[in-house]
Design a protein around this motif. Sequence first.
Motif, short mmCIF file in Angstrom:
data_model
loop_
_atom_site.label_atom_id
_atom_site.label_comp_id
_atom_site.label_asym_id
_atom_site.label_seq_id
_atom_site.Cartn_x
_atom_site.Cartn_y
_atom_site.Cartn_z
N GLU A 221 1.11 -1.10 0.14
CA GLU A 221 -0.28 0.05 -0.50
C GLU A 221 1.09 1.46 -0.27
O GLU A 221 0.33 2.14 -0.59
N ALA A 222 1.53 1.83 0.14
CA ALA A 222 2.87 2.34 0.70
C ALA A 222 3.21 2.81 -1.02
O ALA A 222 3.57 3.95 -0.88
N VAL A 223 3.78 2.14 -1.55
CA VAL A 223 4.58 2.30 -2.51
C VAL A 223 3.79 1.99 -3.74
O VAL A 223 4.27 2.98 -4.70
N ALA A 224 2.27 1.20 -3.10
CA ALA A 224 1.95 1.44 -4.30
C ALA A 224 1.17 3.04 -4.31
O ALA A 224 0.67 4.10 -5.33
N SER A 225 1.01 3.35 -3.28
CA SER A 225 0.19 4.81 -2.99
C SER A 225 0.93 5.81 -3.25
O SER A 225 0.71 7.48 -3.60
N SER A 226 2.47 5.94 -3.20
CA SER A 226 3.67 6.86 -3.98
C SER A 226 3.11 7.07 -4.64
O SER A 226 3.74 8.00 -5.18
N GLY A 227 3.05 6.54 -5.63
CA GLY A 227 3.28 6.11 -7.84
C GLY A 227 2.34 7.13 -7.97
O GLY A 227 1.00 8.19 -9.12
N GLY A 228 1.33 7.60 -6.92
CA GLY A 228 -0.01 8.78 -7.20
C GLY A 228 0.21 9.86 -7.73
O GLY A 228 -0.30 10.87 -8.27
N GLN A 229 1.41 9.88 -6.90
CA GLN A 229 1.83 12.04 -7.57
C GLN A 229 2.83 11.72 -8.58
O GLN A 229 2.88 12.84 -9.44
N ILE A 230 3.27 10.41 -9.27
CA ILE A 230 3.71 10.93 -10.70
C ILE A 230 3.16 10.05 -11.84
O ILE A 230 2.67 10.08 -13.23
N MET A 231 1.70 9.18 -12.33
CA MET A 231 0.41 9.02 -12.52
C MET A 231 -0.25 10.90 -12.92
O MET A 231 -1.05 11.27 -12.16
N PRO A 232 -0.13 10.87 -14.31
CA PRO A 232 -1.24 11.19 -15.05
C PRO A 232 -2.79 10.77 -14.63
O PRO A 232 -2.51 9.98 -15.01
N PRO A 233 -3.24 11.83 -15.24
CA PRO A 233 -3.01 13.36 -15.41
C PRO A 233 -3.13 14.35 -14.76
O PRO A 233 -2.42 15.78 -14.99
N LEU A 234 -3.22 13.60 -13.41
CA LEU A 234 -3.33 15.11 -12.19
C LEU A 234 -1.84 15.31 -12.03
O LEU A 234 -1.50 16.74 -12.23
N MET A 235 -1.36 14.40 -11.47
CA MET A 235 0.11 14.07 -10.70
C MET A 235 0.54 15.62 -9.30
O MET A 235 1.34 15.75 -9.10
N GLU B 100 2.57 -2.73 12.34
CA GLU B 100 3.56 -3.62 12.33
C GLU B 100 4.74 -2.64 12.35
O GLU B 100 4.65 -2.08 11.82
N ASN B 101 6.35 -3.10 12.57
CA ASN B 101 7.47 -2.38 12.56
C ASN B 101 7.43 -1.80 11.67
O ASN B 101 7.89 -1.98 10.22
N TRP B 102 7.82 -0.35 11.89
CA TRP B 102 7.23 0.70 10.39
C TRP B 102 8.83 -0.25 9.59
O TRP B 102 8.76 0.27 8.02
N LEU B 103 10.22 -0.48 10.42
CA LEU B 103 11.38 -0.52 9.12
C LEU B 103 11.01 -2.10 8.46
O LEU B 103 11.39 -1.71 7.02
N LYS B 104 10.63 -3.05 8.96
CA LYS B 104 10.04 -3.67 8.79
C LYS B 104 9.03 -3.63 7.59
O LYS B 104 9.54 -4.16 5.73
N VAL B 105 8.26 -2.50 7.04
CA VAL B 105 7.59 -2.28 6.22
C VAL B 105 7.98 -1.53 5.27
O VAL B 105 7.78 -1.91 3.70
N ALA B 106 9.26 -1.11 5.07
CA ALA B 106 10.08 -0.28 4.74
C ALA B 106 10.81 -0.59 3.81
O ALA B 106 11.15 -0.34 2.52
N ILE B 107 11.41 -1.72 4.46
CA ILE B 107 12.46 -3.22 3.49
C ILE B 107 11.34 -3.61 2.31
O ILE B 107 12.01 -3.44 1.91
N LYS B 108 9.50 -3.83 3.02
CA LYS B 108 8.82 -4.34 1.58
C LYS B 108 9.29 -2.93 0.71
O LYS B 108 8.75 -4.07 -0.73
N ALA B 109 8.63 -2.16 1.38
CA ALA B 109 8.27 -1.61 -0.06
C ALA B 109 9.59 -0.38 -0.44
O ALA B 109 9.19 -0.73 -2.07
N MET B 110 10.83 -0.88 -0.35
CA MET B 110 11.66 -0.03 -0.82
C MET B 110 11.96 -1.91 -2.13
O MET B 110 12.54 -1.29 -3.61
N ALA B 111 12.12 -2.08 -1.67
CA ALA B 111 11.83 -3.72 -2.56
C ALA B 111 10.91 -3.66 -3.77
O ALA B 111 11.34 -3.80 -5.33
#
Length: 601
Positions: A266-280, A521-532
């Motif tokens: 969810e974190a990584v998918a949501s981050s992409g909204g700001q680069i997704m046309p048409p609005l960004m 869940e521990n945020w660092l573990k979530v971050a590792i999955k998100a970065m991958a």
Amino acid sequence: MSSTFSSPAVGSSVDGSPRTHPVWVILGTLTVAFHLGLIFYGLAPALVSRPLHMALALPWILIHAARTPWERWSGWLLTLLGIAACGYIAFNEEALASQYGFIDTHFQMLVGVFLIGLALEAARRAIGWPLPLVTLVALLYGLFGEWVPGQFGHPGLPLQSYVGTLTLTEGGLWGKLTGVSVGVVAIFVIFGAVLNAGEAGRGFMNLASAFAGRLTGGAAKVAVISSALMGSISGSASANVASTGAITIPSMVRLGYPRTLAGGVEAVASSGGQIMPPLMGAGAFVMVELTGTPYTQIMAAALLPAILYFATVWMGINAFATRHDLRPMAAGDQPGGKEVLITSLFFAVPFVLLLERIFLGGYTPQYAASIAIFAGLLLLFCDATLTFSLRGFASRLAEAVVTAGRQVAVIGAIIICASLVIGVLSLTGLGVKITSGILSLSNEMLWPALLLTALACLVLGMEVPTTAAYVICVSVAGPALTELGLEPLLAHLFVFWYALLSTITPPVCGGVFIAAGMVGENWLKVAIKAMALGLGLYIIPLAMVANPDVIRLAFDPLWAIFDAVKIALGLVAISYGVIARRTAWLRTLLVVAGTLVIFAF
């Protein structure tokens, strides 16, 4: 937190529901009417519309978001004084224009200093300390930079000219960026608020579920699609996680997905909204102003990289399926075809109208969005069963105008504060000096300069919202990149993408923090999955530089698609090499092969 217009300080009441007190409904309606009025009733002078934009934002930031009695009472005082100061600028626009930025009375100096301080305080209350501190350092440099030794000093600026240029002209608080906030960003924020007040969010989820729910890793892929769709109107990683994550994260956990993976998806998918046309988010419109590139060309340039980003997340989910049992969504959780069709209309109709007015009608994006807003308002009369209700319309409209007023205020506070930094850079020539420093450190070689810029974006993005990080970074690093041969639009897209890094990259990763809290869940573990999963965010900007045709979809679609396919193959190989359960030598081979495909062929 690196979001565009969402913050813990601004938003909802304690229970999470919008504050729809009649006073805020009236103020939200006034905010919406003012910004739509500027589109339909002609252009107002910059020193009228931009101060009034700030005046309308102040009550939301200083009173509506107040969390303590002190903040509330001081907020009332600052709001009243701020409205008076903004009104002074607006009502004396003609006289002030003839002063050419030079303050000639003690009263004007008092108003100017107060407005600067008010801009810093509004940004602090909206998004916290980091951006105001960056701005304060810039302002102090403008005041005392003449005592800085070496090439980074400046000759000095008379106080009357310095404060006057920042507050009485279009060179600081009321600069071009604030104009973008008034005339474009606010309109699209209103558009998003109207859609979200209706059934558009439910339509996004239903469409995503129908499309991907039956696939392996279906719940995760629903999160990817719904977040791409929702993010295209919200423009905020944090807001996107909070909205779509409330549905997708429990769904993934219920199907047995590891909690760290559910939060990371969810974190990584949501981050992409700001680069997704048409609005960004706000970034596309700021890019229009800074590059002079038409909005439609920026949309076309950003489209294939954005698709590559979400495709990489999608393939990352497939790679995780080799390690975990990522089951499809249960049949009972998937919406019926009729429900998908009906709820999809709530976002499809305004979106189609928006794009038709831009591409076929030839209208400006803000005018097209205004037309789409009225279509969205009509849809508020109906719910997901197409039941007409005046009471439901009134409730949804109240929610829309309150959300719009609040979000316009937050993004306005960010951009007005960042505009002070841009004004100081222009007045002192610091931007040119930093550009020279980057060229010197990189030995005038493009790739070292890119890496330095990426590092600067990551560091700054950890502390300020994405749009502000992009504006500040591109103002100082953009000229260096273009001087080294990068075309301006590519340089801006590169910086904008890397300004997003902090949404998933520790130590400060706003999207991850929210997702981790929601999943428990521990945020660092979530971050590792998100970065991958979010490898594309790190690789695609560099791939755009190595394969510049990928952003030329509007001019050379064949080569653009060819480069996109090549990058996609490389990203798939790297993703499987990093994530999939394979032998070490095979994973290394996949990463090396993918890198070569992207950068060597």
